[in-house]
Write an enzyme that holds these catalytic residues in place. Structure first.
Site, short mmCIF file in Angstrom:
data_model
loop_
_atom_site.label_atom_id
_atom_site.label_comp_id
_atom_site.label_asym_id
_atom_site.label_seq_id
_atom_site.Cartn_x
_atom_site.Cartn_y
_atom_site.Cartn_z
N LYS A 69 11.24 0.34 -6.16
CA LYS A 69 10.99 -0.07 -5.20
C LYS A 69 10.05 -1.49 -5.22
O LYS A 69 10.34 -2.43 -4.43
CB LYS A 69 10.21 0.77 -4.24
CG LYS A 69 10.88 2.04 -3.82
CD LYS A 69 9.89 3.10 -3.17
CE LYS A 69 10.69 4.21 -2.89
NZ LYS A 69 9.70 5.23 -2.10
N ASP A 105 9.10 3.70 5.35
CA ASP A 105 7.93 4.85 5.04
C ASP A 105 7.38 5.09 6.40
O ASP A 105 7.11 6.25 6.78
CB ASP A 105 7.30 4.72 3.83
CG ASP A 105 8.03 5.02 2.36
OD1 ASP A 105 9.19 5.82 2.57
OD2 ASP A 105 7.54 4.78 1.49
#
Length: 282
Positions: A69, A105
């Site tokens: 990420k 997220d």
């Protein structure tokens, strides 16, 4: 312009455990879209080369999971404000010849919480977040977006909690793990962002007795579906949210970028993924 059916994938190391192909294939079938979504197991040393040639490989983009990420954030030539604030990317897509990166997220966490406990943010403004990693950072930011003004961060290593609290400033405070039990009085929302309670990991051994009866307990772990933390909350009659809801809601924006239609998180999809989690050997 290529007329080949659109393709996307989830990129990770390892990636065989990912439920993303099941989620996106379900949406493709439900929406009648001719396209595909698969897994790409890419070692860290090969990640930059893989991402730099997504279009040549026939992909419109993909999801990014551990451990890529942060690297995905650095490689994206254009990024959303969410990605910049978290300095991590879990969704890539190609637009106007450029590689875009987003972090969904925050969307996933709030989407799951809103769906499972409507009006949760109206009951109070005090939250406890367990953990101080990337997921905790996203969730603290999400809570601040909903005007939760008193957020306590607990982590086994106090220094990491203090570092995270400093990023957000006023209203976000780090506390020693040993003070967790006594700090739950008056808390409206408890969120676990650690791996404790996940299949193969030690349980999250805390006492929820100090939580008020109106509190919500959210565990972003989704294997098992009911973690020991959620089981304890259920026994107390507290409202709960499991990690599967966050997983599904964070997947929505990527699908829309790659395949051009916005999918819905439905009870049928939730049941499909629940069945897969339950039937998969731990």
């Amino acid at each position: 312009m290529s007329t080949n059916p659109p393709r996307a994938c989830v990129i990770g190391w390892p990636v065989k455990h990912s439920r993303s192909p099941l989620i996106h294939t379900y949406w493709l079938q439900q929406l009648g879209i001719e396209g595909s979504y698969g897994r790409a197991e890419v070692a860290p040393a090969d990640f930059q080369n893989f991402v730099s040639h997504l279009a040549e490989k026939g992909y419109r983009g993909g999801n990014v999971t551990l451990p890529h990420k942060e690297m995905a954030y650095r490689l994206a030539t254009r990024r959303t404000e969410r990605a910049d604030s978290l300095q991590a990317v879990n969704t890539l897509w190609i637009e106007g010849g450029e590689l875009w990166g987003d972090n969904t997220d925050i969307i996933g966490f709030l989407g799951g919480l809103d769906a499972e406990v409507q009006g949760w943010e109206k009951t109070g403004d005090k939250a406890v977040v367990l953990g101080a990693g990337g997921a905790a950072r996203a969730i603290v930011q999400a809570l601040l977006l909903r005007n939760i003004k008193n957020i306590l961060i607990f982590n086994r290593t106090l220094e990491r909690a203090e570092e995270l609290a400093r990023l957000f400033g006023s209203g976000v405070t780090a506390r020693p793990w040993q003070q967790l039990g006594e700090s739950l009085a008056g808390v409206d929302l408890l969120v676990n962002t650690t791996s404790l309670g996940m299949a193969g990991q030690p349980p999250l051994d805390i006492d929820l007795s100090a939580l008020p009866s109106y509190a919500v307990v959210d565990d972003i772990v989704y294997v098992p579906l009911e973690t020991p933390l959620l089981a304890q909350a259920h026994r107390r009659g507290l409202r709960t949210v499991g990690g599967l809801s966050m997983l599904l809601h964070q997947a929505v924006p990527g699908f829309e970028h790659w395949f051009g239609q916005r999918p819905e998180v439905t009870p049928e999809l939730l049941a499909l993924i629940e069945a897969d989690v339950t039937s998969t050997p731990k």
